[in-house]
Motif scaffolding. Structure first.
Motif, PDB file in Angstrom:
ATOM      1  N   GLY A  36       0.856  -1.185   0.000  1.00  0.00           N
ATOM      2  CA  GLY A  36       0.000   0.000   0.000  1.00  0.00           C
ATOM      3  C   GLY A  36       0.888   1.229   0.000  1.00  0.00           C
ATOM      4  O   GLY A  36       1.994   1.213   0.539  1.00  0.00           O
ATOM      5  N   SER A  37       0.427   2.302  -0.665  1.00  0.00           N
ATOM      6  CA  SER A  37       1.220   3.531  -0.664  1.00  0.00           C
ATOM      7  C   SER A  37       0.309   4.747  -0.636  1.00  0.00           C
ATOM      8  O   SER A  37      -0.843   4.699  -1.038  1.00  0.00           O
ATOM      9  CB  SER A  37       2.154   3.601  -1.875  1.00  0.00           C
ATOM     10  OG  SER A  37       1.440   3.834  -3.065  1.00  0.00           O
ATOM     11  N   GLY A  38       0.872   5.854  -0.154  1.00  0.00           N
ATOM     12  CA  GLY A  38       0.167   7.127  -0.071  1.00  0.00           C
ATOM     13  C   GLY A  38       0.373   7.702   1.305  1.00  0.00           C
ATOM     14  O   GLY A  38       0.865   7.020   2.194  1.00  0.00           O
ATOM     15  N   PRO A  39       0.077   8.929   1.552  1.00  0.00           N
ATOM     16  CA  PRO A  39      -0.395   9.957   0.615  1.00  0.00           C
ATOM     17  C   PRO A  39       0.754  10.491  -0.245  1.00  0.00           C
ATOM     18  O   PRO A  39       1.916  10.359   0.103  1.00  0.00           O
ATOM     19  CB  PRO A  39      -0.931  11.046   1.529  1.00  0.00           C
ATOM     20  CG  PRO A  39      -0.109  10.931   2.767  1.00  0.00           C
ATOM     21  CD  PRO A  39       0.206   9.457   2.909  1.00  0.00           C
ATOM     22  N   SER A  40       0.388  11.083  -1.360  1.00  0.00           N
ATOM     23  CA  SER A  40       1.360  11.553  -2.341  1.00  0.00           C
ATOM     24  C   SER A  40       1.901  12.929  -2.031  1.00  0.00           C
ATOM     25  O   SER A  40       1.243  13.738  -1.396  1.00  0.00           O
ATOM     26  CB  SER A  40       0.717  11.617  -3.722  1.00  0.00           C
ATOM     27  OG  SER A  40       0.204  10.377  -4.081  1.00  0.00           O
ATOM     28  N   ILE A  41       3.104  13.171  -2.570  1.00  0.00           N
ATOM     29  CA  ILE A  41       3.697  14.504  -2.583  1.00  0.00           C
ATOM     30  C   ILE A  41       3.906  14.821  -4.057  1.00  0.00           C
ATOM     31  O   ILE A  41       4.638  14.121  -4.737  1.00  0.00           O
ATOM     32  CB  ILE A  41       5.047  14.526  -1.840  1.00  0.00           C
ATOM     33  CG1 ILE A  41       4.871  14.091  -0.391  1.00  0.00           C
ATOM     34  CG2 ILE A  41       5.690  15.897  -1.948  1.00  0.00           C
ATOM     35  CD1 ILE A  41       6.159  13.774   0.314  1.00  0.00           C
ATOM     36  N   GLY A  42       3.229  15.837  -4.579  1.00  0.00           N
ATOM     37  CA  GLY A  42       3.387  16.167  -5.994  1.00  0.00           C
ATOM     38  C   GLY A  42       2.087  16.587  -6.638  1.00  0.00           C
ATOM     39  O   GLY A  42       1.147  17.023  -5.969  1.00  0.00           O
ATOM     40  N   TRP A  43       2.014  16.438  -7.961  1.00  0.00           N
ATOM     41  CA  TRP A  43       0.864  16.861  -8.753  1.00  0.00           C
ATOM     42  C   TRP A  43      -0.170  15.754  -8.733  1.00  0.00           C
ATOM     43  O   TRP A  43      -0.094  14.788  -9.453  1.00  0.00           O
ATOM     44  CB  TRP A  43       1.310  17.168 -10.179  1.00  0.00           C
ATOM     45  CG  TRP A  43       0.232  17.696 -11.057  1.00  0.00           C
ATOM     46  CD1 TRP A  43      -0.346  17.058 -12.106  1.00  0.00           C
ATOM     47  CD2 TRP A  43      -0.402  18.967 -10.989  1.00  0.00           C
ATOM     48  NE1 TRP A  43      -1.297  17.837 -12.692  1.00  0.00           N
ATOM     49  CE2 TRP A  43      -1.356  19.026 -12.018  1.00  0.00           C
ATOM     50  CE3 TRP A  43      -0.272  20.063 -10.144  1.00  0.00           C
ATOM     51  CZ2 TRP A  43      -2.163  20.136 -12.237  1.00  0.00           C
ATOM     52  CZ3 TRP A  43      -1.076  21.161 -10.361  1.00  0.00           C
ATOM     53  CH2 TRP A  43      -2.003  21.193 -11.395  1.00  0.00           C
ATOM     54  N   GLY A  44      -1.162  15.881  -7.868  1.00  0.00           N
ATOM     55  CA  GLY A  44      -2.202  14.872  -7.723  1.00  0.00           C
ATOM     56  C   GLY A  44      -2.023  14.093  -6.443  1.00  0.00           C
ATOM     57  O   GLY A  44      -0.998  14.182  -5.777  1.00  0.00           O
ATOM     58  N   ARG A  45      -3.073  13.373  -6.061  1.00  0.00           N
ATOM     59  CA  ARG A  45      -3.000  12.473  -4.907  1.00  0.00           C
ATOM     60  C   ARG A  45      -3.253  11.071  -5.415  1.00  0.00           C
ATOM     61  O   ARG A  45      -4.164  10.845  -6.206  1.00  0.00           O
ATOM     62  CB  ARG A  45      -4.035  12.851  -3.857  1.00  0.00           C
ATOM     63  CG  ARG A  45      -3.680  14.111  -3.108  1.00  0.00           C
ATOM     64  CD  ARG A  45      -4.608  14.355  -1.946  1.00  0.00           C
ATOM     65  NE  ARG A  45      -5.967  14.626  -2.426  1.00  0.00           N
ATOM     66  CZ  ARG A  45      -7.072  14.353  -1.738  1.00  0.00           C
ATOM     67  NH1 ARG A  45      -6.984  13.796  -0.554  1.00  0.00           N
ATOM     68  NH2 ARG A  45      -8.255  14.636  -2.228  1.00  0.00           N
ATOM     69  N   HIS A  46      -2.452  10.135  -4.959  1.00  0.00           N
ATOM     70  CA  HIS A  46      -2.496   8.766  -5.461  1.00  0.00           C
ATOM     71  C   HIS A  46      -2.343   7.829  -4.272  1.00  0.00           C
ATOM     72  O   HIS A  46      -1.332   7.873  -3.590  1.00  0.00           O
ATOM     73  CB  HIS A  46      -1.334   8.582  -6.438  1.00  0.00           C
ATOM     74  CG  HIS A  46      -1.548   7.537  -7.470  1.00  0.00           C
ATOM     75  ND1 HIS A  46      -1.644   7.824  -8.798  1.00  0.00           N
ATOM     76  CD2 HIS A  46      -1.669   6.188  -7.382  1.00  0.00           C
ATOM     77  CE1 HIS A  46      -1.803   6.717  -9.496  1.00  0.00           C
ATOM     78  NE2 HIS A  46      -1.816   5.711  -8.644  1.00  0.00           N
ATOM     79  N   TYR A  47      -3.338   7.004  -4.009  1.00  0.00           N
ATOM     80  CA  TYR A  47      -3.254   5.974  -2.983  1.00  0.00           C
ATOM     81  C   TYR A  47      -3.330   4.628  -3.689  1.00  0.00           C
ATOM     82  O   TYR A  47      -4.141   4.457  -4.602  1.00  0.00           O
ATOM     83  CB  TYR A  47      -4.412   6.084  -1.986  1.00  0.00           C
ATOM     84  CG  TYR A  47      -4.339   7.319  -1.125  1.00  0.00           C
ATOM     85  CD1 TYR A  47      -3.730   7.271   0.124  1.00  0.00           C
ATOM     86  CD2 TYR A  47      -4.869   8.520  -1.555  1.00  0.00           C
ATOM     87  CE1 TYR A  47      -3.655   8.401   0.924  1.00  0.00           C
ATOM     88  CE2 TYR A  47      -4.796   9.659  -0.763  1.00  0.00           C
ATOM     89  CZ  TYR A  47      -4.193   9.588   0.471  1.00  0.00           C
ATOM     90  OH  TYR A  47      -4.117  10.701   1.257  1.00  0.00           O
ATOM     91  N   THR A  48      -2.485   3.670  -3.294  1.00  0.00           N
ATOM     92  CA  THR A  48      -2.474   2.375  -3.964  1.00  0.00           C
ATOM     93  C   THR A  48      -2.650   1.239  -2.968  1.00  0.00           C
ATOM     94  O   THR A  48      -2.277   1.353  -1.801  1.00  0.00           O
ATOM     95  CB  THR A  48      -1.164   2.139  -4.738  1.00  0.00           C
ATOM     96  OG1 THR A  48      -0.094   1.939  -3.817  1.00  0.00           O
ATOM     97  CG2 THR A  48      -0.840   3.297  -5.667  1.00  0.00           C
ATOM     98  N   SER A  49      -3.206   0.161  -3.460  1.00  0.00           N
ATOM     99  CA  SER A  49      -3.326  -1.087  -2.725  1.00  0.00           C
ATOM    100  C   SER A  49      -3.124  -2.187  -3.757  1.00  0.00           C
ATOM    101  O   SER A  49      -3.984  -2.401  -4.613  1.00  0.00           O
ATOM    102  CB  SER A  49      -4.710  -1.176  -2.090  1.00  0.00           C
ATOM    103  OG  SER A  49      -4.872  -2.413  -1.462  1.00  0.00           O
TER     104      SER A  49
END
Length: 183
Positions: A36-49
């Motif tokens: 799992g990953s997130g929260p993002s730093i950059g252009w947009g927010r992207h959470y993954t599982s």
């Protein structure tokens, strides 16, 4: 729908063809990762599982196929000028997962570098209103981190993924901290 099934079948066959000779030679073992990953730093927010299943060979390399669910909030500049964030877009990824492990001494722990490469497909109604927005998008994610081995086949990985969704004018670039369990 038929195209997605065909792409999935071709990807599975390619990975099986690459891994089968290694399995027959007794060179390595099956490995899986739940990440799992997130929260993002950059252009947009992207959470993954995601879940990645594949083969660990030569004690230093892993090659697998991965899928899961990505939740993306996509920033979009409006005609009036302000940037609005659309989402969450629900994306299903399908990608090849490669990791090279650099063992730390005689322990089961390692430093790792890797690459995730493939695509994502947006399910449901499109959230982004840009004319050039596509439901099928490329996905690249170089990654690095530390795998803390709890044994030869079990570990916890802490890392950073650089997620890139390169498109002509609908791109996203971000850093995501990640946590994975290796089994």
């Amino acid at each position: 729908m038929r195209m997605k099934r065909l792409i999935s079948l071709v990807a599975a066959l390619v990975i099986c063809a690459a891994v089968a000779p290694l399995a027959e030679a007794g060179n390595g073992h099956f490995q899986g990762l739940v990440k799992g990953s997130g929260p993002s730093i950059g252009w947009g927010r992207h959470y993954t599982s995601d879940i990645s299943l594949g083969w660990r060979f030569d004690q230093g390399n892993y090659l697998g196929a991965a899928t899961g669910m990505h939740y993306v909030w996509h920033p979009q500049k409006t005609e009036a000028g302000p940037v609005v964030e659309n989402g969450p877009m629900n994306m299903i990824p399908l990608y090849a997962d490669y990791i090279h492990y650099f063992r730390l001494g005689k322990t089961h722990s390692s430093f790792f570098l890797g690459m995730e490469a493939g695509g994502t497909y947006e399910i449901g109604a499109p959230k982004c209103t840009k004319v050039w927005h596509h439901a099928l998008r490329p996905y690249l994610s170089p990654k690095l981190g530390v795998d803390l081995g709890l044994g030869s086949k079990l570990g916890v990985s802490l890392g950073v993924n650089f997620i890139a969704v390169p498109q002509a004018s609908d791109s996203e670039y971000m850093l995501n901290p990640s946590l994975a369990i290796r089994f």
